[in-house]
Scaffold this motif. Structure first.
Motif, PDB file in Angstrom:
ATOM      1  N   ASN A   1      74.850 -64.507  98.763  1.00  0.00           N
ATOM      2  CA  ASN A   1      75.316 -63.788  97.151  1.00  0.00           C
ATOM      3  C   ASN A   1      73.987 -63.020  96.959  1.00  0.00           C
ATOM      4  O   ASN A   1      73.940 -63.079  96.127  1.00  0.00           O
ATOM      5  N   ASP A   2      74.496 -62.186  97.486  1.00  0.00           N
ATOM      6  CA  ASP A   2      72.736 -61.159  96.620  1.00  0.00           C
ATOM      7  C   ASP A   2      73.750 -60.674  95.779  1.00  0.00           C
ATOM      8  O   ASP A   2      73.562 -59.605  94.978  1.00  0.00           O
ATOM      9  N   ASP A   3      74.805 -59.674  96.095  1.00  0.00           N
ATOM     10  CA  ASP A   3      75.325 -58.805  95.440  1.00  0.00           C
ATOM     11  C   ASP A   3      77.264 -59.412  95.381  1.00  0.00           C
ATOM     12  O   ASP A   3      77.480 -59.499  97.066  1.00  0.00           O
TER      13      ASP A   3
ATOM     14  N   ASP B   1      78.844 -57.128  98.215  1.00  0.00           N
ATOM     15  CA  ASP B   1      78.956 -56.999  99.470  1.00  0.00           C
ATOM     16  C   ASP B   1      79.889 -57.800 100.365  1.00  0.00           C
ATOM     17  O   ASP B   1      80.974 -58.194 100.014  1.00  0.00           O
ATOM     18  N   ASP B   2      79.714 -57.973 101.679  1.00  0.00           N
ATOM     19  CA  ASP B   2      80.846 -58.301 102.610  1.00  0.00           C
ATOM     20  C   ASP B   2      80.586 -60.083 103.184  1.00  0.00           C
ATOM     21  O   ASP B   2      81.195 -60.871 104.092  1.00  0.00           O
ATOM     22  N   ASP B   3      80.023 -60.605 101.782  1.00  0.00           N
ATOM     23  CA  ASP B   3      79.075 -61.538 102.442  1.00  0.00           C
ATOM     24  C   ASP B   3      80.540 -63.539 101.662  1.00  0.00           C
ATOM     25  O   ASP B   3      80.273 -62.741 100.780  1.00  0.00           O
TER      26      ASP B   3
ATOM     27  N   HIS C   1      77.079 -49.269  94.692  1.00  0.00           N
ATOM     28  CA  HIS C   1      76.710 -50.399  95.402  1.00  0.00           C
ATOM     29  C   HIS C   1      75.206 -50.014  95.605  1.00  0.00           C
ATOM     30  O   HIS C   1      74.194 -49.343  96.048  1.00  0.00           O
TER      31      HIS C   1
ATOM     32  N   TYR D   1      73.670 -52.733  94.257  1.00  0.00           N
ATOM     33  CA  TYR D   1      73.295 -54.573  94.317  1.00  0.00           C
ATOM     34  C   TYR D   1      71.814 -55.335  95.655  1.00  0.00           C
ATOM     35  O   TYR D   1      71.202 -55.063  95.728  1.00  0.00           O
ATOM     36  N   ASP D   2      72.619 -55.171  97.393  1.00  0.00           N
ATOM     37  CA  ASP D   2      72.188 -56.619  97.624  1.00  0.00           C
ATOM     38  C   ASP D   2      70.647 -56.520  97.299  1.00  0.00           C
ATOM     39  O   ASP D   2      70.140 -55.530  96.978  1.00  0.00           O
TER      40      ASP D   2
ATOM     41  N   ASN E   1      69.143 -67.260  92.256  1.00  0.00           N
ATOM     42  CA  ASN E   1      69.575 -65.546  92.005  1.00  0.00           C
ATOM     43  C   ASN E   1      71.153 -65.398  91.460  1.00  0.00           C
ATOM     44  O   ASN E   1      71.804 -66.727  91.991  1.00  0.00           O
ATOM     45  N   SER E   2      70.708 -64.474  91.479  1.00  0.00           N
ATOM     46  CA  SER E   2      72.390 -63.676  90.959  1.00  0.00           C
ATOM     47  C   SER E   2      73.221 -64.549  89.592  1.00  0.00           C
ATOM     48  O   SER E   2      74.464 -64.636  90.277  1.00  0.00           O
TER      49      SER E   2
ATOM     50  N   SER F   1      71.508 -53.430  90.446  1.00  0.00           N
ATOM     51  CA  SER F   1      71.231 -54.673  90.471  1.00  0.00           C
ATOM     52  C   SER F   1      70.593 -54.847  89.390  1.00  0.00           C
ATOM     53  O   SER F   1      69.238 -53.884  88.732  1.00  0.00           O
TER      54      SER F   1
ATOM     55  N   VAL G   1      67.987 -50.410  96.098  1.00  0.00           N
ATOM     56  CA  VAL G   1      68.008 -51.127  96.638  1.00  0.00           C
ATOM     57  C   VAL G   1      69.009 -50.360  98.113  1.00  0.00           C
ATOM     58  O   VAL G   1      67.799 -50.553  98.859  1.00  0.00           O
TER      59      VAL G   1
ATOM     60  N   GLY H   1      74.039 -52.672 102.729  1.00  0.00           N
ATOM     61  CA  GLY H   1      75.187 -54.365 102.277  1.00  0.00           C
ATOM     62  C   GLY H   1      76.108 -54.171 103.170  1.00  0.00           C
ATOM     63  O   GLY H   1      76.938 -55.398 102.610  1.00  0.00           O
TER      64      GLY H   1
END
Lengths: 135, 623
Positions: free
Chosen positions: A66-68, A71-73, A131, A133-134, B193-194, B266, B326, B402
């Motif tokens: 969960n950085d972003d 994203d696709d995670d 995009h 973020y991550d 984080n986040s 971000s 990023v 990403g």
């Protein structure tokens, strides 16, 4: 988000009469029939993290990169099962709203997708201008 | 907490006390005046096509190496890991131990030590013998102790970043302070984080005493009620910590609270603290790219308004390099350290809410990247050097991929070398006009080192990327993998996870400094480029670990779970347990450490063959 529920592969065993787990921590490995039967009750696209916890108890491992938000995670919970002499992992992927989007079984390195929801994730088209973020 | 102080005065004072320090400890890492100088050449070395990776029968990449060799491994209990950091620590008995601090993403796993489920934090290992890492301790992370820590949302969790300074490397403002820190080591880590725009934020930074790495103790926290912490920098020679974070507008008022900063992408800017005394953090100021300050002026720089948030700063010498964006809208800023640290002295409100002039004063230059909006500033690593007897300074920049399995319309994220000898006019070097990202520091997605599925694309028009036609770029199209409408051959974009650049090493250790660029490449493992001739960078080594399908116990042995590597999902729902090399770092012996985002663990590597020959100094011999 434009999630559209598409069940790719229904679980082979469905046991609607099974009682929900009480939420207490589970033993590390669970009998195949019991785990699979419970997993089959998870509704991909609508079941939430708390409902999964109630049904299956504490996961063996969780992962949230969960950085972003773009994203696709998935946020992942894993449970352990036993299939004869072999152990396996049930992999449950949640979206950012903590709704189940993917259920897969991992055994000996092989991943079998049991069920997943369709949606933006499949389109895999990123708006690069947004995009940033991550991590 | 003390408020901003005269850094110049402090530095002079500290220098005096540093001289009085009873024992001169290793300057870890070699910051400040000990940053080595690179010596660039004009060598016409051939561009070599790396060998194809080995494959498992199911199409995943197997362990593959080219001029690199696996030395040691630890599963890290199957925790998702962001960053490795390895420190040469001198123990009380005078012995040297190399201690690895492995910083984890959010999550939970069963600790091999406690046999209990623990919240991911920082794994601490003794890697003095790199063949046999010893797992010493797991410093649990954000949310530990909460009843729902491992069965509730962990979206604000994780301790992804770690920096360590020796108490003897940090300056001191009094003999008593120097004496108190003597022989001690301090870990600075993010905590959470986040949490996004949560009001107030729930994140912070923590400082731990890791003098005894088997029994760390927390000694202070700072930047509380923060949001969006990320890749910090702690300069051990000055004590200055550049924290990547943001303040919640609803956080409790305090002297270092600076709400109202603006970012696209971000939500992160920089908060600077002097941590020479880890028990007593001293706030210096907030900073970012001009246009991010709370009261915006008229100057517009970069690609978007407000400018993209920072990913990570690196301070060295009298410069701070900051990468913004990023994975998109990338900008790299170059700043004068003294002006940055002292520019707000005596100006009321400047530290928390600087004027536009205060923001521009330290700025020495800035640049965008080829593809502009399609590439981001993730890491900007300075390489100070000389060529033909004249100064030549370079910045190694990476963007971050990403999206899993090479998302449609995304550019292949890569690395670049910029000549910043003239800081006001950075120039892209090692260009490759045939590469989608226009750089020789790239890795095609095809196993045969060819590009698969690339189509023409364009970022926004711009003139600051250091070469002509900044906007042109190749991007991934509709058909890239075997699962796409027109199936393509199996390749690095068919491994479930991300494929592309992420981060370079950030420590200034010889023997690689200025000679090799070492970059984590997600499903592509770790990639090494020969940059001795920085105008003609070339691939020289790589390593891709094998996925762990066995167990998360020590060495990948028995554990409750059958295998550590967890699955990522890419194009068309393709879900695979494959390698996802997140970050890479080196130690002062020359070992290379990589960490896996998908729970595979830590791999300790060494260079062999031509790559080892390209390095100098104490490169590890065969083991």
């Amino acid at each position: 988000m434009r999630w559209t529920l598409t069940l790719i592969l229904l679980m082979a065993i469905v046991s609607p009469g099974a009682a929900l787990a009480d939420g207490s921590p589970r033993a590390p490995a669970t009998g195949s029939d019991e785990l699979v039967a419970k997993v089959a009750r998870i509704r991909v696209g609508s079941s939430t993290q708390s409902e999964v916890a109630q049904l299956l108890g504490r996961p063996w491992r969780t992962i949230d990169t969960n950085d972003d938000p773009d994203d696709d995670d998935y946020r992942i919970w894993e449970y352990l099962g036993q299939d004869g002499a072999d152990r396996y992992r049930i992999h449950i992927g949640f979206d950012e709203a903590n709704v189940v989007r993917l259920i897969a079984k991992s055994q000996k390195g092989r991943v079998e997708v049991l069920a997943r929801s369709n949606g933006d994730r499949d389109q895999h088209e990123h708006d690069s201008s947004a995009h940033g973020y991550d991590k | 907490m003390k408020i901003q102080r005269s850094v110049v005065g402090f530095t002079a004072l500290a220098a005096g006390f540093a001289l009085a320090t009873p024992t001169v400890a290793q300057d870890y890492p070699p910051y400040g005046p000990n940053v080595p100088k690179a010596h660039f050449d004009h060598g016409k070395r051939p561009q070599v096509t790396p060998p194809a990776p080995n494959l498992l029968p199911d199409g995943r990449t197997a362990e593959s190496a080219w001029n690199m060799q696996l030395v040691g491994y630890d599963s890290l209990d199957g925790r998702s890991t962001y960053q490795p950091l390895v420190v040469d620590q001198v123990f009380a008995d005078g012995s040297h131990h190399w201690i690895a601090y492995m910083a984890h993403h959010a999550g939970c796993a069963v600790s091999r030590l406690s046999k209990q489920t623990e919240v991911n934090g920082t794994s601490v290992l003794d890697v003095t013998d790199p063949k046999s890492p010893v797992y010493l301790y797991h410093i649990q992370g954000f949310g530990a102790g909460s009843p729902n820590a491992c069965s509730g949302s962990l979206d604000a969790g994780g301790n992804q970043m770690a920096h360590v300074c020796s108490g003897d490397s940090l300056p001191s403002s009094s003999p008593a302070e120097a004496s108190n820190k003597h022989g001690r080591y301090f870990l600075l880590r993010t905590n959470g984080n986040s949490s996004g725009s949560a009001n107030p934020g729930t994140e912070s930074h923590e400082i731990w005493d890791v003098t005894n790495p088997s029994s760390p103790t927390m000694i202070s926290s700072l930047d509380t009620q923060a949001t969006n912490t990320h890749k910090d920098w702690w300069d051990c020679s000055s004590g200055m910590a550049y924290l990547v974070t943001n303040d919640s507008s609803a956080a409790s008022p305090r002297p270092d609270l600076a709400p109202g900063w603006h970012q696209s992408g971000s939500n992160q800017h920089v908060k600077i603290y002097n941590l020479h005394d880890p028990t007593n953090p001293e706030y210096v100021r907030d900073f970012g790219f001009v246009g991010q300050q709370p009261t915006v002026g008229t100057t517009i720089e970069g690609l978007v308004t407000p400018p993209t948030g920072i990913h990570g700063p690196i301070a060295a010498g009298n410069r701070v390099y900051m990468a913004f964006g990023v994975g998109g809208n990338g900008v790299v800023g170059i700043y004068d350290t003294n002006t940055l640290l002292n520019g707000c002295n005596g100006k009321a409100g400047c530290a928390q809410s600087p004027s536009e002039a205060d923001m521009l004063a330290p700025q020495k230059g800035w640049f965008t990247l080829p593809g502009t909006t399609l590439q981001g500033g993730h890491t900007s690593f300075p390489i100070f050097g000389e060529e033909d007897g004249k100064p030549r300074n370079i910045v190694l920049v990476t963007s971050e991929e990403g999206g899993n399995e090479c998302a449609k319309n995304s550019a292949p994220h890569a690395a670049w070398l910029y000549d910043v000898t003239n800081e006001a006019s950075p120039t892209l070097i090692s260009q490759n006009p045939n590469d989608p990202a226009r750089t020789l520091l790239d890795v095609p997605n095809g196993f045969d080192y060819s590009w698969i599925g690339i189509v023409s694309g364009n970022g926004a028009a711009d003139t600051h990327c250091g070469t002509d036609n900044c906007s042109a770029a190749g991007v991934y199209g509709t058909n890239v993998t075997p699962t796409d409408p027109t199936p393509q051959p199996n390749n690095f974009c068919n491994q479930g996870a991300r494929f592309g650049a992420h981060a370079s090493t950030e420590l200034f250790y010889p023997p690689y400094y200025g000679r090799l660029a070492i970059v984590s490449w997600f499903t592509g493992g770790v990639r090494v480029f020969d940059i001795r001739n920085p105008d003609n960078a070339r691939p020289i080594a790589y390593f891709i670990p094998a996925p762990n399908d066995t167990g998360c116990g020590p060495g990948g042995g028995p554990s409750p779970g059958p295998g550590c590597t967890f699955a990522s999902t890419g194009r068309n729902g393709h879900t695979v347990n494959a390698i996802h090399t997140n970050n890479v770092e080196v130690d002062d012996r020359g070992y290379i450490y990589i960490a896996d985002r998908d729970g595979t663990g830590m791999h300790i590597l060494r260079l062999t063959g031509e790559a080892a020959g390209a390095a100098i100094g104490n490169v590890p011999a065969n083991h």
